[in-house]
Design a protein around this motif. Structure first.
Motif, PDB file in Angstrom:
ATOM      1  N   ALA A  84      63.330  31.329  75.580  1.00 33.79           N
ATOM      2  CA  ALA A  84      62.234  31.735  74.706  1.00 33.79           C
ATOM      3  C   ALA A  84      62.744  32.599  73.569  1.00 33.79           C
ATOM      4  O   ALA A  84      63.615  33.448  73.769  1.00 33.79           O
ATOM      5  N   VAL A  85      62.222  32.359  72.385  1.00 35.87           N
ATOM      6  CA  VAL A  85      62.538  33.182  71.216  1.00 35.87           C
ATOM      7  C   VAL A  85      61.248  33.814  70.716  1.00 35.87           C
ATOM      8  O   VAL A  85      60.251  33.122  70.486  1.00 35.87           O
ATOM      9  N   GLY A 125      66.426  26.714  66.902  1.00 39.55           N
ATOM     10  CA  GLY A 125      66.528  25.301  67.233  1.00 39.55           C
ATOM     11  C   GLY A 125      66.761  25.015  68.698  1.00 39.55           C
ATOM     12  O   GLY A 125      66.614  23.876  69.144  1.00 39.55           O
ATOM     13  N   ARG A 126      67.137  26.030  69.475  1.00 39.75           N
ATOM     14  CA  ARG A 126      67.349  25.848  70.913  1.00 39.75           C
ATOM     15  C   ARG A 126      66.213  26.423  71.744  1.00 39.75           C
ATOM     16  O   ARG A 126      66.261  26.389  72.969  1.00 39.75           O
ATOM     17  N   ALA A 127      65.195  26.936  71.088  1.00 38.23           N
ATOM     18  CA  ALA A 127      64.106  27.597  71.803  1.00 38.23           C
ATOM     19  C   ALA A 127      63.160  26.582  72.422  1.00 38.23           C
ATOM     20  O   ALA A 127      62.545  25.780  71.727  1.00 38.23           O
ATOM     21  N   ASP A 128      63.017  26.648  73.750  1.00 37.77           N
ATOM     22  CA  ASP A 128      62.016  25.838  74.433  1.00 37.77           C
ATOM     23  C   ASP A 128      60.624  26.397  74.162  1.00 37.77           C
ATOM     24  O   ASP A 128      59.639  25.656  74.096  1.00 37.77           O
ATOM     25  N   ILE A 129      60.565  27.725  74.017  1.00 35.46           N
ATOM     26  CA  ILE A 129      59.313  28.432  73.738  1.00 35.46           C
ATOM     27  C   ILE A 129      59.542  29.335  72.536  1.00 35.46           C
ATOM     28  O   ILE A 129      60.517  30.089  72.485  1.00 35.46           O
ATOM     29  N   GLU A 147      62.725  19.889  69.110  1.00 33.87           N
ATOM     30  CA  GLU A 147      61.850  18.779  69.481  1.00 33.87           C
ATOM     31  C   GLU A 147      61.200  19.063  70.837  1.00 33.87           C
ATOM     32  O   GLU A 147      61.876  19.369  71.819  1.00 33.87           O
ATOM     33  N   GLY A 148      59.862  18.992  70.876  1.00 34.19           N
ATOM     34  CA  GLY A 148      59.128  19.188  72.113  1.00 34.19           C
ATOM     35  C   GLY A 148      58.873  20.623  72.491  1.00 34.19           C
ATOM     36  O   GLY A 148      58.309  20.889  73.557  1.00 34.19           O
ATOM     37  N   ALA A 149      59.254  21.582  71.640  1.00 34.99           N
ATOM     38  CA  ALA A 149      59.077  23.005  71.962  1.00 34.99           C
ATOM     39  C   ALA A 149      57.604  23.399  71.992  1.00 34.99           C
ATOM     40  O   ALA A 149      56.753  22.774  71.347  1.00 34.99           O
ATOM     41  N   VAL A 150      57.318  24.466  72.740  1.00 33.10           N
ATOM     42  CA  VAL A 150      55.987  25.066  72.752  1.00 33.10           C
ATOM     43  C   VAL A 150      55.997  26.213  71.737  1.00 33.10           C
ATOM     44  O   VAL A 150      56.795  27.141  71.863  1.00 33.10           O
TER      45      VAL A 150
END
Length: 233
Positions: A84-85, A125-129, A147-150
């Motif tokens: 998360a960021v 760019g690597r943040a899932d959230i 891509e596909g992040a929340v």
């Protein structure tokens, strides 16, 4: 007699509510729209912690960010093990969101206005959230989003718009059109975090009341003075 400033008059109204045993909760509606300056931090910290439904006083800071965690739950997203960021470090959004995500077992990176070379150094760019509450209109571009992040946009900003009667419109901290092409879930502004915040506030307010008190709940809006020229929306 020296006339009271607008901030002082607002504080007087808050103190009267604090001392009124028939009032169980108080919400200070932000932003404090007025042509005259009002010290927001002074006003929010004047609310009694026992009646601070918003959780914006220095004692209760952090409660408001529960709405973002609730959004993840509603979207069926688990934060466990996610990267998360959080962009922004305010006591209302950034700081408490960092802690809440960490407590919910996410790996958290916090960035702010002094973070150099934000897109690369922050690893957006690597943040899932991605949670954004930086107070800068549309600063997060779509190409920054994984891509596909929340993406949770907590920003509230006004930009010029000649098509509106007011001459301006509300936008978030995320550029919605471009980010929406990549995000798996993206909260709009307005209509995203705001309604969830109201729902959470009502949940907190409900917890303030005993079963005997609930049938007697009444809502009252306080206006300081018509002569202070509150901005019309």
């Amino acid at each position: 007699t020296i006339p009271l400033s607008l901030s002082q008059r607002v504080l007087q109204s808050i103190m009267s509510v604090n001392e009124n045993p028939s009032v169980h909760g108080l919400i200070v509606q932000l932003p404090l729209d007025s042509v005259n300056p009002i010290n927001t931090e002074l006003v929010t910290n004047a609310v009694s912690p026992e009646k601070d439904v918003d959780g914006l006083s220095c004692i209760n800071a952090g409660k408001l960010s529960r709405d973002c965690i609730s959004i993840y739950s509603c979207a069926g997203v688990s934060v466990v093990g996610k990267h998360a960021v959080v962009i922004g470090r305010s006591k209302i959004v950034g700081a408490p969101m960092h802690d809440l995500l960490l407590w919910n077992h996410a790996t958290v990176t916090t960035c702010h206005s002094k973070t150099a070379d934000l897109p690369e150094q922050v690893t957006v760019g690597r943040a899932d959230i991605l949670v954004v509450g930086a107070g800068r209109a549309e600063m997060i571009r779509g190409e920054w989003v994984k891509e596909g992040a929340v993406v949770i946009d907590c920003g509230i900003n006004y930009v010029p718009d000649e098509t509106k009667v007011s001459g301006k419109r509300v936008v978030g901290d995320v550029h919605y059109a471009s980010a929406n092409q990549r995000a798996g879930f993206l909260t709009p502004v307005p209509g995203g975090v705001g309604p969830m915040t109201v729902a959470m506030l009502m949940e907190v307010f409900d917890s303030f009341l005993s079963l005997e008190q609930r049938p007697q709940v009444k809502t009252k809006y306080l206006q300081v003075n018509q002569d202070d020229h509150w901005e019309k929306k």
